[in-house]
Design a protein around this motif. Sequence first.
Motif, PDB file in Angstrom:
ATOM      1  N   ASP A 324      33.966 -35.050  16.694  1.00 18.42           N
ATOM      2  CA  ASP A 324      33.851 -34.440  18.084  1.00 18.42           C
ATOM      3  C   ASP A 324      32.593 -33.645  18.483  1.00 18.42           C
ATOM      4  O   ASP A 324      32.656 -32.814  19.229  1.00 18.42           O
ATOM      5  CB  ASP A 324      34.938 -33.067  17.951  1.00 18.42           C
ATOM      6  N   SER A 327      32.330 -32.954  22.469  1.00 19.65           N
ATOM      7  CA  SER A 327      33.155 -32.241  23.255  1.00 19.65           C
ATOM      8  C   SER A 327      32.819 -31.644  24.372  1.00 19.65           C
ATOM      9  O   SER A 327      33.401 -31.423  25.479  1.00 19.65           O
ATOM     10  CB  SER A 327      34.017 -31.265  22.371  1.00 19.65           C
ATOM     11  N   ARG A 328      31.414 -31.008  24.465  1.00 19.18           N
ATOM     12  CA  ARG A 328      31.187 -30.392  25.570  1.00 19.18           C
ATOM     13  C   ARG A 328      30.926 -31.046  26.788  1.00 19.18           C
ATOM     14  O   ARG A 328      30.843 -30.663  27.910  1.00 19.18           O
ATOM     15  CB  ARG A 328      29.530 -29.874  25.362  1.00 19.18           C
ATOM     16  N   PRO A 331      36.471 -34.958  28.465  1.00 15.03           N
ATOM     17  CA  PRO A 331      36.969 -36.340  28.113  1.00 15.03           C
ATOM     18  C   PRO A 331      36.247 -37.604  28.635  1.00 15.03           C
ATOM     19  O   PRO A 331      36.037 -38.583  28.059  1.00 15.03           O
ATOM     20  CB  PRO A 331      38.522 -36.243  28.821  1.00 15.03           C
ATOM     21  N   VAL A 334      32.914 -38.042  27.027  1.00 18.85           N
ATOM     22  CA  VAL A 334      32.997 -38.540  25.914  1.00 18.85           C
ATOM     23  C   VAL A 334      33.570 -40.110  25.718  1.00 18.85           C
ATOM     24  O   VAL A 334      32.780 -40.792  25.004  1.00 18.85           O
ATOM     25  CB  VAL A 334      34.519 -37.753  24.912  1.00 18.85           C
ATOM     26  N   THR A 352      38.621 -36.374  16.739  1.00 25.59           N
ATOM     27  CA  THR A 352      38.899 -35.234  17.650  1.00 25.59           C
ATOM     28  C   THR A 352      40.267 -34.764  17.798  1.00 25.59           C
ATOM     29  O   THR A 352      41.400 -35.535  17.310  1.00 25.59           O
ATOM     30  CB  THR A 352      38.417 -35.669  19.194  1.00 25.59           C
ATOM     31  N   ASP A 354      41.451 -33.640  20.836  1.00 28.42           N
ATOM     32  CA  ASP A 354      41.368 -33.450  22.290  1.00 28.42           C
ATOM     33  C   ASP A 354      42.418 -34.582  22.837  1.00 28.42           C
ATOM     34  O   ASP A 354      42.316 -35.612  22.613  1.00 28.42           O
ATOM     35  CB  ASP A 354      39.963 -33.534  22.992  1.00 28.42           C
ATOM     36  N   VAL A 357      41.451 -37.384  25.261  1.00 26.04           N
ATOM     37  CA  VAL A 357      40.215 -38.266  24.673  1.00 26.04           C
ATOM     38  C   VAL A 357      41.296 -39.120  23.842  1.00 26.04           C
ATOM     39  O   VAL A 357      41.005 -40.566  24.101  1.00 26.04           O
ATOM     40  CB  VAL A 357      39.466 -37.877  23.605  1.00 26.04           C
TER      41      VAL A 357
END
Length: 389
Positions: A324, A327-328, A331, A334, A352, A354, A357
């Motif tokens: 991950d 992540s910053r 989506p 990424v 991840t 998320d 994602v």
Amino acid sequence: MRFQELRDMSGALLVQGLHPAISVVAANPAQRSAALAALEVAGGCRIIRGSDIDGELARATMAAASKHEADVEGKRGDVAAAERSLAETAGAAQRALHEASAAAHDLARFGELADRLSSVEEGYQAAVRAEAEAARSLAATLGELDHVLEQRRSASASLDQARSSRANRGVPEPVVQQAVSVQAALASAESAKSQAVEQADEMYQSARAATREALESLQSAHRALDEGLASVSSDRPEWASGIPLPGLVANYRDHLAATLAVTQEAERQAREAEVAARARLGSDQRELASLVEAGAAQPDPLEVALEWVKAQQLPRDEAVAADDAFSRFGPEGVASLVTTFSAHGCQVIYMTEDPSVLAWAIGLPSEAGAATTIARSRPQPRSYALLGG
């Protein structure tokens, strides 16, 4: 190496069915830590951590700051160069103004002296003509007086002859009286002509004096013109000695007028160059102020990360895994980074929690990638620490 499954160091299955291109694995932090530990042990996989991105962002920020500093210094150099250019063009414009002013003064002064010479020369020529006319008038009057004197001599001779003959009683008295009358008339004519000669001579002497004065004025005007040429900044004309011909004077006046036109054009161009240099300096100063005020531009983190990913040298048989780490970027970020890594031809394993994602990975075409999950298994040993993230 392309991974189809991952097992921990005890041999327990962590995940299977990894896609050979893009595999997005749904895993919590502990599961991601165990998976990364297994990949490190297995070898043939490059682990991407958040610190890699942090370092690249720091380098990009420093590079932007260095570029901004270089841009500021460069613009300061432009301002200094513009200041020097303005000083040079202002000096050139001042010199051109001085040369144009000198040329205008030369033309005006020479024109004044030339006009004076021309006027005085016309006066001298008129005086010479008047003197010649007075001389002709005096000569004619003297001729008339001489004629009267000749007649009087003839009359005197005739009267003397008549008086001599009367003594011998050969000439009648009326004839003698007539001769006396003629003599008296001629004496009166002689007196009148003598007065006329005196008047003509006075006129002639006056005309001669006027001619001498006119000649002195002409010589004075010529000296003034010659002295004035010594102060003219243009080339001095090569005239012969004596009063120059009007055509030569006119030609030199035209030369001075042409010189004035050239210097005025040079002054105009110099002024335009000065205005352009001043405008350039103002523009550079405003640009410098804007650069200093704006400060260094902050690079777009996602663009920096994408450029970093594109620059990576990755063998096609090597896998890339990340816990991950992107992540910053959200989506979409990424997805862009994972897809860019995959474009190198290597296998990408991204772990991840998320859901966005994971939803993106689920929607990928079957040949491009897929989503999977860590297998439910016993708790991992405490020796597995969280890496990346």
